[in-house]
Design an enzyme around this catalytic site. Structure first.
Site, PDB file in Angstrom:
ATOM      1  N   LYS A  15      18.100  64.978  98.633  1.00  0.00           N
ATOM      2  CA  LYS A  15      16.823  65.595  98.229  1.00  0.00           C
ATOM      3  C   LYS A  15      15.625  64.999  98.963  1.00  0.00           C
ATOM      4  CE  LYS A  15      16.491  64.758  93.810  1.00  0.00           C
ATOM      5  NZ  LYS A  15      17.777  64.143  93.473  1.00  0.00           N
ATOM      6  N   ARG A  90      12.927  66.664  85.693  1.00  0.00           N
ATOM      7  CA  ARG A  90      14.297  66.223  85.524  1.00  0.00           C
ATOM      8  C   ARG A  90      14.827  66.565  84.135  1.00  0.00           C
ATOM      9  NH1 ARG A  90      14.134  61.861  89.489  1.00  0.00           N
ATOM     10  NH2 ARG A  90      16.134  60.902  89.905  1.00  0.00           N
ATOM     11  N   ARG A 129      23.230  53.796 100.952  1.00  0.00           N
ATOM     12  CA  ARG A 129      21.837  54.096 101.266  1.00  0.00           C
ATOM     13  C   ARG A 129      21.007  52.833 101.435  1.00  0.00           C
ATOM     14  NH1 ARG A 129      18.944  58.551  97.691  1.00  0.00           N
ATOM     15  NH2 ARG A 129      19.327  57.169  95.925  1.00  0.00           N
ATOM     16  N   ARG A 162      17.996  49.840  97.199  1.00  0.00           N
ATOM     17  CA  ARG A 162      17.320  49.988  95.906  1.00  0.00           C
ATOM     18  C   ARG A 162      18.173  49.335  94.831  1.00  0.00           C
ATOM     19  NH1 ARG A 162      15.802  56.274  95.297  1.00  0.00           N
ATOM     20  NH2 ARG A 162      16.496  55.744  93.213  1.00  0.00           N
ATOM     21  N   ARG A 173      23.233  56.900  86.360  1.00  0.00           N
ATOM     22  CA  ARG A 173      22.320  57.920  86.887  1.00  0.00           C
ATOM     23  C   ARG A 173      23.002  59.279  86.932  1.00  0.00           C
ATOM     24  NH1 ARG A 173      20.437  55.487  92.347  1.00  0.00           N
ATOM     25  NH2 ARG A 173      19.159  57.368  92.492  1.00  0.00           N
TER      26      ARG A 173
HETATM   27  P1  AMP Z   1      14.682  58.812  92.203  1.00  0.00           P
HETATM   28  O1  AMP Z   1      14.052  58.046  93.306  1.00  0.00           O
HETATM   29  O2  AMP Z   1      14.203  60.228  92.143  1.00  0.00           O
HETATM   30  O3  AMP Z   1      16.191  58.717  92.222  1.00  0.00           O
HETATM   31  O4  AMP Z   1      14.204  58.138  90.831  1.00  0.00           O
HETATM   32  C1  AMP Z   1      14.538  56.798  90.526  1.00  0.00           C
HETATM   33  C2  AMP Z   1      14.443  56.551  89.031  1.00  0.00           C
HETATM   34  O5  AMP Z   1      13.115  56.789  88.581  1.00  0.00           O
HETATM   35  C3  AMP Z   1      15.309  57.452  88.178  1.00  0.00           C
HETATM   36  O6  AMP Z   1      16.637  56.973  88.070  1.00  0.00           O
HETATM   37  C4  AMP Z   1      14.564  57.407  86.850  1.00  0.00           C
HETATM   38  O7  AMP Z   1      14.792  56.194  86.171  1.00  0.00           O
HETATM   39  C5  AMP Z   1      13.121  57.402  87.290  1.00  0.00           C
HETATM   40  N1  AMP Z   1      12.580  58.786  87.434  1.00  0.00           N
HETATM   41  C6  AMP Z   1      12.151  59.402  88.567  1.00  0.00           C
HETATM   42  N2  AMP Z   1      11.722  60.643  88.305  1.00  0.00           N
HETATM   43  C7  AMP Z   1      11.892  60.845  86.980  1.00  0.00           C
HETATM   44  C8  AMP Z   1      11.656  61.930  86.091  1.00  0.00           C
HETATM   45  N3  AMP Z   1      11.160  63.112  86.534  1.00  0.00           N
HETATM   46  N4  AMP Z   1      11.952  61.766  84.777  1.00  0.00           N
HETATM   47  C9  AMP Z   1      12.449  60.606  84.316  1.00  0.00           C
HETATM   48  N5  AMP Z   1      12.710  59.551  85.086  1.00  0.00           N
HETATM   49  C10 AMP Z   1      12.430  59.644  86.409  1.00  0.00           C
END
Ligand code: AMP
Length: 221
Positions: A15, A90, A129, A162, A173
């Site tokens: 993404k 999400r 990653r 990360r 996740r």
């Molecule tokens: P990502 O980089 O998009 O994988 O986001 C990393 C982490 O941030 C996720 O595993 C969640 O803990 C939190 N996070 C990011 N976006 C959201 C969202 N829209 N709703 C809830 N948690 C989020």
């Protein structure tokens, strides 16, 4: 008026990488909720501190926290700017709030490209990653290595893994994705907005397919 896109897909589907390219190709402002939260953490803000425990456990940050944080970013958008949302919404509640906020500004979600990647490929993608802490560029140790081992091609910073990209957190996740985020596909399909793309192909092919799906849905071709 710019169009507004939401890109969907499980963690590790590509993404973020595709969002950057799509935003460039269609002149959209790219807003990644994950990058936003990581920046808040780096600053040590109250929001960042609250979000940290959920992020590190591979859980979604509660709607009460994330909705306000993301929507407040949308309010300072110029009228002309189109948006590419990556990582938000999400949950269905987030999607409803987003729809309302756009509606109040006379806007809407125009198309929702969704990347499909089977689960067995995802774990490999995520654990391999590496990201640049400075510019957020994303690499993969096997499939997309930087020119110099462990160093960002764009700015020379030392790449990091990360903390939530480890095998244990990835399981959580994925669980959160299936339970809370996957229902959004049906939500947007019902509205006639979903454009599904096979995310297992190489990056350039996925990008072409996404671009075509967006143009087709918007009647640009
Ligand atoms: P990502 O980089 O998009 O994988 O986001 C990393 C982490 O941030 C996720 O595993 C969640 O803990 C939190 N996070 C990011 N976006 C959201 C969202 N829209 N709703 C809830 N948690 C989020």
């Amino acid at each position: 008026m710019g169009m507004n896109l939401v890109i969907l897909g499980p963690p590790g589907a590509g993404k973020g990488t595709q969002a950057v390219r799509l935003a460039q190709a269609f002149s959209l402002r790219h807003l990644s909720s994950g990058d936003l939260l990581r920046a808040e953490r780096a600053r040590g803000s109250a929001l960042g501190k609250k979000a940290a425990e959920y992020m590190d456990a591979g859980k979604l940050v509660p709607d009460e926290i994330i909705i306000g944080a993301v929507l407040s970013q949308l309010s300072d958008l110029g009228d002309k700017a189109g948006l590419l949302l990556d990582g938000f919404p999400r949950t269905v509640a987030q999607a409803e709030s987003l729809g309302k906020a756009l509606n109040q500004a006379g806007k809407r979600v125009d198309v929702v490209p969704a990347l499909a990647v089977p689960e067995d490929l995802i774990v490999d993608r995520i654990t391999g990653r590496r990201t640049c802490p400075r510019c957020n560029a994303v690499y993969h140790v096997k499939t997309l290595p930087p020119a110099r081992d462990g160093i960002c091609d764009a700015d020379g910073a030392v790449l990091v893994q990360r903390p939530d990209d480890t095998a244990e957190v990835v399981k959580q996740r994925l669980e959160a994705y299936h339970r809370q985020t996957a229902p959004l596909e049906a939500y947007y399909r019902d509205k006639g907005l979903l454009a599904e793309v096979d995310g297992t192909q190489d990056m350039d092919t996925v990008f072409q397919a996404l671009s075509e799906a967006v143009r087709r849905r918007l009647g640009m071709e």
